[in-house]
Design a protein around this motif. Sequence first.
Motif, mmCIF file in Angstrom:
data_model
loop_
_atom_site.group_PDB
_atom_site.id
_atom_site.type_symbol
_atom_site.label_atom_id
_atom_site.label_comp_id
_atom_site.label_asym_id
_atom_site.label_seq_id
_atom_site.Cartn_x
_atom_site.Cartn_y
_atom_site.Cartn_z
ATOM 1 N N HIS B 298 -9.390 3.014 63.405
ATOM 2 C CA HIS B 298 -8.201 2.177 63.213
ATOM 3 C C HIS B 298 -8.164 1.018 64.194
ATOM 4 C CE1 HIS B 298 -7.173 4.837 66.400
ATOM 5 N NE2 HIS B 298 -5.963 4.379 66.535
ATOM 6 N N VAL B 299 -8.769 1.213 65.364
ATOM 7 C CA VAL B 299 -8.795 0.096 66.320
ATOM 8 C C VAL B 299 -9.702 -1.015 65.791
ATOM 9 C CG1 VAL B 299 -9.339 -0.592 68.667
ATOM 10 C CG2 VAL B 299 -8.313 1.629 68.225
ATOM 11 N N PHE B 300 -10.883 -0.593 65.258
ATOM 12 C CA PHE B 300 -11.767 -1.599 64.648
ATOM 13 C C PHE B 300 -11.024 -2.369 63.556
ATOM 14 C CE2 PHE B 300 -15.418 1.445 65.622
ATOM 15 C CZ PHE B 300 -15.745 0.774 66.791
ATOM 16 N N ILE B 301 -10.356 -1.604 62.691
ATOM 17 C CA ILE B 301 -9.688 -2.266 61.556
ATOM 18 C C ILE B 301 -8.621 -3.211 62.072
ATOM 19 C CG2 ILE B 301 -8.463 -1.942 59.394
ATOM 20 C CD1 ILE B 301 -9.583 0.814 59.184
ATOM 21 N N PHE B 341 -2.993 -0.178 56.409
ATOM 22 C CA PHE B 341 -3.494 1.200 56.358
ATOM 23 C C PHE B 341 -4.104 1.645 57.676
ATOM 24 C CE2 PHE B 341 -7.057 -0.981 54.007
ATOM 25 C CZ PHE B 341 -8.110 -0.660 54.855
ATOM 26 N N ALA B 342 -4.280 0.713 58.625
ATOM 27 C CA ALA B 342 -4.769 1.147 59.933
ATOM 28 C C ALA B 342 -3.638 1.654 60.820
ATOM 29 C CB ALA B 342 -5.490 -0.006 60.623
ATOM 30 N N LEU B 343 -2.394 1.358 60.446
ATOM 31 C CA LEU B 343 -1.274 1.738 61.319
ATOM 32 C C LEU B 343 -1.027 3.234 61.286
ATOM 33 C CD1 LEU B 343 1.250 -1.137 60.627
ATOM 34 C CD2 LEU B 343 0.077 -0.671 62.767
ATOM 35 N N ASP B 344 -1.458 3.879 60.203
ATOM 36 C CA ASP B 344 -1.365 5.323 60.127
ATOM 37 C C ASP B 344 0.066 5.831 60.213
ATOM 38 O OD1 ASP B 344 -2.200 7.899 59.908
ATOM 39 O OD2 ASP B 344 -2.672 8.152 62.025
ATOM 40 N N ASN B 345 1.000 5.098 59.626
ATOM 41 C CA ASN B 345 2.321 5.692 59.445
ATOM 42 C C ASN B 345 2.838 5.292 58.070
ATOM 43 O OD1 ASN B 345 3.277 3.072 59.739
ATOM 44 N ND2 ASN B 345 3.881 3.391 61.853
ATOM 45 N N LYS B 346 3.974 5.861 57.716
ATOM 46 C CA LYS B 346 4.412 5.716 56.334
ATOM 47 C C LYS B 346 4.710 4.261 55.992
ATOM 48 C CE LYS B 346 7.996 6.846 53.200
ATOM 49 N NZ LYS B 346 9.401 7.210 53.143
ATOM 50 N N ASN B 347 5.395 3.572 56.878
ATOM 51 C CA ASN B 347 5.747 2.193 56.561
ATOM 52 C C ASN B 347 4.519 1.311 56.457
ATOM 53 O OD1 ASN B 347 8.499 2.083 56.104
ATOM 54 N ND2 ASN B 347 8.946 2.209 58.287
ATOM 55 N N GLY B 348 3.557 1.540 57.351
ATOM 56 C CA GLY B 348 2.345 0.730 57.296
ATOM 57 C C GLY B 348 1.596 0.947 55.999
#
Lengths: 508, 511, 123
Positions: B298-301, B341-348
């Motif tokens: 997710h950091v890369f993204i 999609f890298a934020l890994d939470n519902k809103n993201g």
Amino acid sequence: MIPPEMAITLALGLPILGALLIAMSRGVPNLRETFTLLTAVATFGFVASLYPAVINGAQPTLDLWQVLPGVKLSFRVEPLGMVYALVATLLWIPNSLYSIGYMRGNNEKHQTRFYVCFPLAIASAVGIAFAENLFTMFVFYETLTLSTFPLVTHKGNTDAVKSGRIYLGILLTTSVCFQLLALLWIVALQHTGGVSGLDFASGGIFREGLAAGAVTPAVFGLLFFLYIYGIGKAALMPVHRWLPAAMVAPTPVSAFLHAVAVVKAGVFCVIKVTVYVFGVETLREYGQGGWLLYAAGATILIASLIAMFQDNLKKRLAYSTISQLSYVVLGVALLTPISIMAATFHIVAHAFGKITLFFAAGSIYTAAHKTQISQLDGIGRRMPWTMGAFTIGTLSMIGVPPVVGFVSKWFLINGVIESGSLPGGHFDEVFALVVILFSTLLNAGYFLPIVYRAFFRTLSDEDLKHPHGEAPWAIVTALTFTATLTLFFFFWNQPAATLAELVRRAVG
Amino acid sequence: MIPDQLQHQIPALIVLTPLVLGLITALIGRRGLGWWIAMLASLLVFAGSIQLLIDVMHSGTYTVSYLMGNWPVPYGIEYRIDPLNGGVLCTVALISAAVTLFARRSVASEVSRDRLHFFYAVWLFCQTGLLGITITGDAFNLYVLLEISSLATYTLVAMGKGRDRRALTAAINYLVLGTIGASFILLGIGFLYMVTGTLNMMDMAERLDAIYITWGTAEPQYQKTVLTGFAFLFVGVSLKLALFPLHTWLPNAYTYAPAAVSALLAATATKVGAYISIRFIYTIVGTDAAFRGAIPTHVFIMVSAGMAILLGSYLAIKQDNVKKILAYSSIAQIGYIALGFALDNKNGLTAAVIHIFNHALTKGGMFMALGVVAYRLGNTRLQDLRGLGRKLPVSMGAFTAGGLGLIGVPLTAGFVSKWYLVTGAIEAGRYEMAAIVLVGSLLAVVYVWRVVETIYFGKRDEGAPNVQEAPITMLVPMLLLIGASIYFGVDANTTSWIAEAAAETLLGVQP
Amino acid sequence: MLDFLHDHYNYWVTIIIMMIGFYAVVAKSNLVKKAIGLGIFQTGIFLFYISIGKVDGGTAPVKVMGEQTDVVYSNPLPHALILTAIVVSVSTLAVALAIIVNIREKFGSIDEHDLNHLEAEQE
């Protein structure tokens, strides 16, 4: 009586309908202008019809629809919003009349587009005034920016395009980078219990969150900062540059920006979020927002100083607006009920005075084609109505009785004194007093010489070769009307005072 | 009403209809029927995918499973539809239908008459591939369909050669990079197959989960094979998705392709890439391994997405061809999706899914508006757009409205995406990403406004040819998409319902 | 060390073939050579797939008749998969060559450097 819900719907919907009718009646100027005036009068009528209910303590509401789950476009008429809505729709009537005289007198092009954008901007202004939550306010704040953009760039030349960029650039940058960020931050806080919701609430929405530790005072203060600078329309330095840039627009637009809708929307939003989102008491309790007093004070003084050195009449008026707006912000920054009341009242006072001044400037341009102050020697004899009204406007700006500007200054000084009696308020009190007194001197310093030139100097030889009289009747009627209001309101300011008093109670 | 028997077969029919009709188009030859067949296929597929999405949303489990040839899972190929791919499927089908309607006049002016039936055959194969990727639940099937759509896309881009020969070099560039990307995906699937012995995505996910828990001593971790496979997959998909810095094929391909192809690709191809990414990260490998394991993907993204937003928008400002401005803007917009999609939470995640749809509408409509310009003027250089606002009021009005959507002005679909995205970023504590998103909106103001100023304030050259508004078949689909992009900004309840359901199923929240 | 090389030699072969192809794609400026490079690159992957089908001690996946129940078969599925992939690879090559032919007709060259120059002139 019209049911309040319908009145709100009509106050919002009628200008949009008017814009459609105006667009359809292109090519028939008389019909088109009739629609403009009818829409203006009717819209004011519907807004005014809500007044009795509001002063009796009712807060009529209207829910339009839900845009996103949990986020809706909805309206609630409370005293503060009522003040702004009344001012905007009332002044739109003379503004429309004046536009007609000005646009015809100067043979401007693309008049239909011009008349279409006005009602759309008014609808946005009413939307801001009656917004029930931060989302609705933001939506209409942005539509106001976009609907006034074609007005600012009306001339379509390189200058206009360049100024349009500054106008849009600053207003969008501040609103997107600061206001939207703060808004979405609040949305995120809502999920963790940091705020009680997006709806405006008496005493603010942060109280419980702060008490429970779900939001830290630092974040609370940062959000306040983001909101104040996110409302670029309030023209607090250093985000004031769009206002002088917008001077490139035709004068009716300038009047509209300065007095009727746009900058008023800015300071209105500042008061609104301070009172109903952050909460005056809460700000005081957690020691946040003290910097605002100094930012506002600095803006007042610096803008006044810059105004002294402007020879272009409209530019001088623009800087005067920046400094006058910061009186409102200063009132907010003092964080006392009476100073908030002063701020509310000053929205009205400044609107009446400033619209008169701009009408006069446009009148001079239409009749004499003059834009610089140094060209105005002796003009008062040729245009007595215009310059008479101008004089009343300047007196209101300075705050001399018996003009309405004095009343708001009076409340403001009361607010300063009240804030001085609060703990830690002593230095603030001294600073605010110095700012008010010094700026009054500056106001007098940059306005009175114009009046002096107009009435006490003689016409130059050059001017004698180009005789001219007063501006067209529509212009003179409009500015006489607003000048009369400015005077009249000193003696009879009941509606504004009542509403401001209600705002004061909502604060305390 | 659709008979029950037929209704059960919808998942298969969605993929087979364009495939079979495409073959027929190619065989039937030059009788001018190509467009009609393509239009018929697009409409059927659109109707089918809407029906399918309704079925998914009203099924208690949010899933519809279809077994190809009735072979049981995991031996046969399963088509598995949940809110995520149901939504993407509808997006692809809607855009395809609208762009096909638009294509008739536009393509006729850009592709020679004797090739038209081939064009529409390839056009349908491209749709087959995109729809198939979205709907399938089988990893290898996904690869095959990916190649079908890619090969069709290279061909479609190359068809722009009639207007500008650079279409050919753009196509070969895209082909080389696209094939490398697809090969990486193939290799990645091979690695995952090696470990799990299955190709069914759900089965693969379960088996990987089992390994993940039991493997290792201290920290649960995947064996290196899984990580290698995931790395190959991720890079390959990012190439398809045109995630910065793997975006280099995109600007020229979008710019020199025929107008209708640009509209179709911009609105669907990269979106399907985003879907594959989400599917592999969330459903198959799982966020524990992908984001919180040895490789912090997710950091890369996020870094890539941030760069995409800033540099893509910056480069868009620098371009002189309006199609290229939109192409670079697409790179930035892909950054928003990837960030989501890298934020890994519902809103993201909701933001990513909803932006796939919202951006498809907006960009598709805008490319169509440029298609009108190309149809009337023959090119889309910025200087030739001067003063077009009075000549093409409808198209340029649509372009402006679309531009407002790209900026993310309230009451446009773009604003809804931004709303979820920034909220998600703040909730994830990624304040810098929230700031980047907002700065990106401002850069969008600059590149959109540069065009808008030219359109409305520019003066047409003396002696410039007189142009008229486009024919109605081009205006209707354009207005349809732009109108939808505004409608779904004013009332986003339906789209956010689906996107939130998709996010919840992906995050394993029980509905 | 030697064991490591030996145990993974199918990977080594795959990697070497892939990299040879990849080198051609990156380093050669002739588009046909690039297309051939792509083919080699993909062939590496095919070999990888084929090699992972092998099961230790497994026999050809043809059913052994009779009583024996403990027969180990090699996995036939990767082989079937890779047949499809080979078809895809051939199609890719065909499309690439078709585009290259067109490039030759329109630009008069299939060398990447020349093409870059020609495109820059067109700007």
